[in-house]
Design a protein around this motif. Sequence first.
Motif, PDB file in Angstrom:
ATOM      1  N   ALA A 139      55.995  14.672  12.865  1.00 50.87           N
ATOM      2  CA  ALA A 139      57.422  14.547  13.182  1.00 50.87           C
ATOM      3  C   ALA A 139      57.898  15.726  14.025  1.00 50.87           C
ATOM      4  CB  ALA A 139      58.233  14.445  11.889  1.00 50.87           C
ATOM      5  N   LEU A 140      57.432  16.917  13.704  1.00 45.96           N
ATOM      6  CA  LEU A 140      57.826  18.105  14.477  1.00 45.96           C
ATOM      7  C   LEU A 140      57.328  18.041  15.915  1.00 45.96           C
ATOM      8  CD1 LEU A 140      57.291  20.881  11.800  1.00 45.96           C
ATOM      9  CD2 LEU A 140      59.465  20.292  12.906  1.00 45.96           C
ATOM     10  N   LEU A 141      56.132  17.519  16.110  1.00 43.42           N
ATOM     11  CA  LEU A 141      55.615  17.397  17.472  1.00 43.42           C
ATOM     12  C   LEU A 141      56.485  16.474  18.312  1.00 43.42           C
ATOM     13  CD1 LEU A 141      51.761  17.270  16.893  1.00 43.42           C
ATOM     14  CD2 LEU A 141      53.097  19.128  17.931  1.00 43.42           C
ATOM     15  N   LEU A 142      57.040  15.442  17.691  1.00 43.14           N
ATOM     16  CA  LEU A 142      57.946  14.540  18.410  1.00 43.14           C
ATOM     17  C   LEU A 142      59.335  15.144  18.575  1.00 43.14           C
ATOM     18  CD1 LEU A 142      57.012  11.119  16.790  1.00 43.14           C
ATOM     19  CD2 LEU A 142      56.542  11.867  19.125  1.00 43.14           C
ATOM     20  N   TYR A 143      59.797  15.841  17.545  1.00 42.12           N
ATOM     21  CA  TYR A 143      61.170  16.369  17.561  1.00 42.12           C
ATOM     22  C   TYR A 143      61.326  17.536  18.521  1.00 42.12           C
ATOM     23  CZ  TYR A 143      65.746  17.888  16.079  1.00 42.12           C
ATOM     24  OH  TYR A 143      67.071  18.229  16.079  1.00 42.12           O
ATOM     25  N   CYS A 144      60.348  18.423  18.534  1.00 33.98           N
ATOM     26  CA  CYS A 144      60.492  19.620  19.387  1.00 33.98           C
ATOM     27  C   CYS A 144      59.196  19.887  20.163  1.00 33.98           C
ATOM     28  CB  CYS A 144      60.928  20.828  18.582  1.00 33.98           C
ATOM     29  SG  CYS A 144      60.094  21.107  17.027  1.00 33.98           S
ATOM     30  N   PRO A 145      58.916  19.024  21.136  1.00 33.90           N
ATOM     31  CA  PRO A 145      57.676  19.171  21.899  1.00 33.90           C
ATOM     32  C   PRO A 145      57.602  20.453  22.728  1.00 33.90           C
ATOM     33  CG  PRO A 145      59.101  17.535  22.928  1.00 33.90           C
ATOM     34  CD  PRO A 145      59.734  17.905  21.612  1.00 33.90           C
ATOM     35  N   GLY A 146      58.713  21.101  22.973  1.00 39.30           N
ATOM     36  CA  GLY A 146      58.724  22.339  23.755  1.00 39.30           C
ATOM     37  C   GLY A 146      58.533  23.593  22.931  1.00 39.30           C
ATOM     38  N   HIS A 147      58.290  23.452  21.630  1.00 42.45           N
ATOM     39  CA  HIS A 147      58.103  24.623  20.763  1.00 42.45           C
ATOM     40  C   HIS A 147      56.887  25.415  21.237  1.00 42.45           C
ATOM     41  CE1 HIS A 147      57.407  27.051  17.202  1.00 42.45           C
ATOM     42  NE2 HIS A 147      58.639  26.737  16.816  1.00 42.45           N
ATOM     43  N   PRO A 148      56.988  26.742  21.245  1.00 42.50           N
ATOM     44  CA  PRO A 148      55.871  27.548  21.756  1.00 42.50           C
ATOM     45  C   PRO A 148      54.597  27.479  20.903  1.00 42.50           C
ATOM     46  CG  PRO A 148      57.665  28.962  20.979  1.00 42.50           C
ATOM     47  CD  PRO A 148      58.155  27.549  20.917  1.00 42.50           C
ATOM     48  N   GLU A 149      54.673  26.932  19.697  1.00 36.98           N
ATOM     49  CA  GLU A 149      53.495  26.893  18.818  1.00 36.98           C
ATOM     50  C   GLU A 149      53.000  25.480  18.537  1.00 36.98           C
ATOM     51  OE1 GLU A 149      55.354  29.236  15.803  1.00 36.98           O
ATOM     52  OE2 GLU A 149      54.564  31.086  16.620  1.00 36.98           O
ATOM     53  N   THR A 150      53.263  24.549  19.456  1.00 36.70           N
ATOM     54  CA  THR A 150      52.789  23.180  19.251  1.00 36.70           C
ATOM     55  C   THR A 150      51.269  23.104  19.269  1.00 36.70           C
ATOM     56  OG1 THR A 150      53.043  22.657  21.587  1.00 36.70           O
ATOM     57  CG2 THR A 150      54.868  22.049  20.136  1.00 36.70           C
ATOM     58  N   GLY A 151      50.613  23.991  19.999  1.00 37.18           N
ATOM     59  CA  GLY A 151      49.145  24.008  20.023  1.00 37.18           C
ATOM     60  C   GLY A 151      48.573  24.199  18.635  1.00 37.18           C
ATOM     61  N   HIS A 152      49.133  25.148  17.876  1.00 36.03           N
ATOM     62  CA  HIS A 152      48.667  25.373  16.504  1.00 36.03           C
ATOM     63  C   HIS A 152      48.896  24.131  15.649  1.00 36.03           C
ATOM     64  CE1 HIS A 152      48.024  26.954  12.509  1.00 36.03           C
ATOM     65  NE2 HIS A 152      49.195  26.415  12.194  1.00 36.03           N
ATOM     66  N   LEU A 153      50.053  23.521  15.811  1.00 39.45           N
ATOM     67  CA  LEU A 153      50.382  22.338  15.006  1.00 39.45           C
ATOM     68  C   LEU A 153      49.427  21.183  15.317  1.00 39.45           C
ATOM     69  CD1 LEU A 153      52.460  21.889  12.832  1.00 39.45           C
ATOM     70  CD2 LEU A 153      53.990  20.952  14.538  1.00 39.45           C
ATOM     71  N   ARG A 154      49.134  20.973  16.580  1.00 41.94           N
ATOM     72  CA  ARG A 154      48.162  19.928  16.952  1.00 41.94           C
ATOM     73  C   ARG A 154      46.784  20.217  16.346  1.00 41.94           C
ATOM     74  NH1 ARG A 154      50.981  20.076  22.013  1.00 41.94           N
ATOM     75  NH2 ARG A 154      52.038  18.104  22.328  1.00 41.94           N
ATOM     76  N   ASP A 155      46.352  21.482  16.416  1.00 42.39           N
ATOM     77  CA  ASP A 155      45.062  21.861  15.836  1.00 42.39           C
ATOM     78  C   ASP A 155      45.048  21.653  14.322  1.00 42.39           C
ATOM     79  OD1 ASP A 155      44.259  22.582  18.380  1.00 42.39           O
ATOM     80  OD2 ASP A 155      44.500  24.757  18.050  1.00 42.39           O
ATOM     81  N   ALA A 156      46.158  21.991  13.665  1.00 43.69           N
ATOM     82  CA  ALA A 156      46.241  21.831  12.209  1.00 43.69           C
ATOM     83  C   ALA A 156      46.176  20.355  11.805  1.00 43.69           C
ATOM     84  CB  ALA A 156      47.523  22.479  11.676  1.00 43.69           C
ATOM     85  N   ILE A 157      46.825  19.495  12.566  1.00 40.63           N
ATOM     86  CA  ILE A 157      46.761  18.054  12.284  1.00 40.63           C
ATOM     87  C   ILE A 157      45.342  17.535  12.512  1.00 40.63           C
ATOM     88  CG2 ILE A 157      47.539  15.767  13.034  1.00 40.63           C
ATOM     89  CD1 ILE A 157      50.255  17.071  13.707  1.00 40.63           C
ATOM     90  N   ALA A 158      44.715  17.953  13.611  1.00 41.83           N
ATOM     91  CA  ALA A 158      43.345  17.514  13.915  1.00 41.83           C
ATOM     92  C   ALA A 158      42.384  17.950  12.824  1.00 41.83           C
ATOM     93  CB  ALA A 158      42.915  18.061  15.275  1.00 41.83           C
TER      94      ALA A 158
END
Length: 162
Positions: A139-158
């Motif tokens: 949900a956070l990746l969709l809500y705030c795609p411009g967040h500077p730490e989306t890379g970490h979040l994508r890695d954590a989901i993967a």
Amino acid sequence: MITLRRALAAIVVATVAVGLVGCTTGAESEPGDSLDTAATSGVAASGAAPIVFAFVCETGVSGRTETYTTYSAVWEDDRTDCRARRITGTTMSSQQRAAVDAGRGDATLEGLAATCALRGSGPWARAVDSAAEANVAAALLLYCPGHPETGHLRDAIAAWRS
């Protein structure tokens, strides 16, 4: 005849431009600093406007807070204890709706807004350890795609999915 058409076209363009300038001259690109909802309590809303939040963050000085109107301002000041406060709007935008739906009941709009204001803590800094945390992360990746730490979040989901 062509000169007359060009002159009329120029007049129409100038009139439209003046009208547009008049519509936007007093507009603000960001919500104002005031969060006083009493000023509009007697006004009935007409139509639907997207929900907009301000962020009230602890300053670390004896219970004092500071209010921000953009995520980037919160990130720049490196605030970690913030809550989202709705300042305007009546309806979720399509992006907000998609994010809440992706949360599958594990994320609220206000929670997503507050978490998006954070940097270096919460889901932006830790591993995803449960299905509920994976839902919130998606949900956070969709809500705030411009967040500077989306890379970490994508890695954590993967990592959670593997």
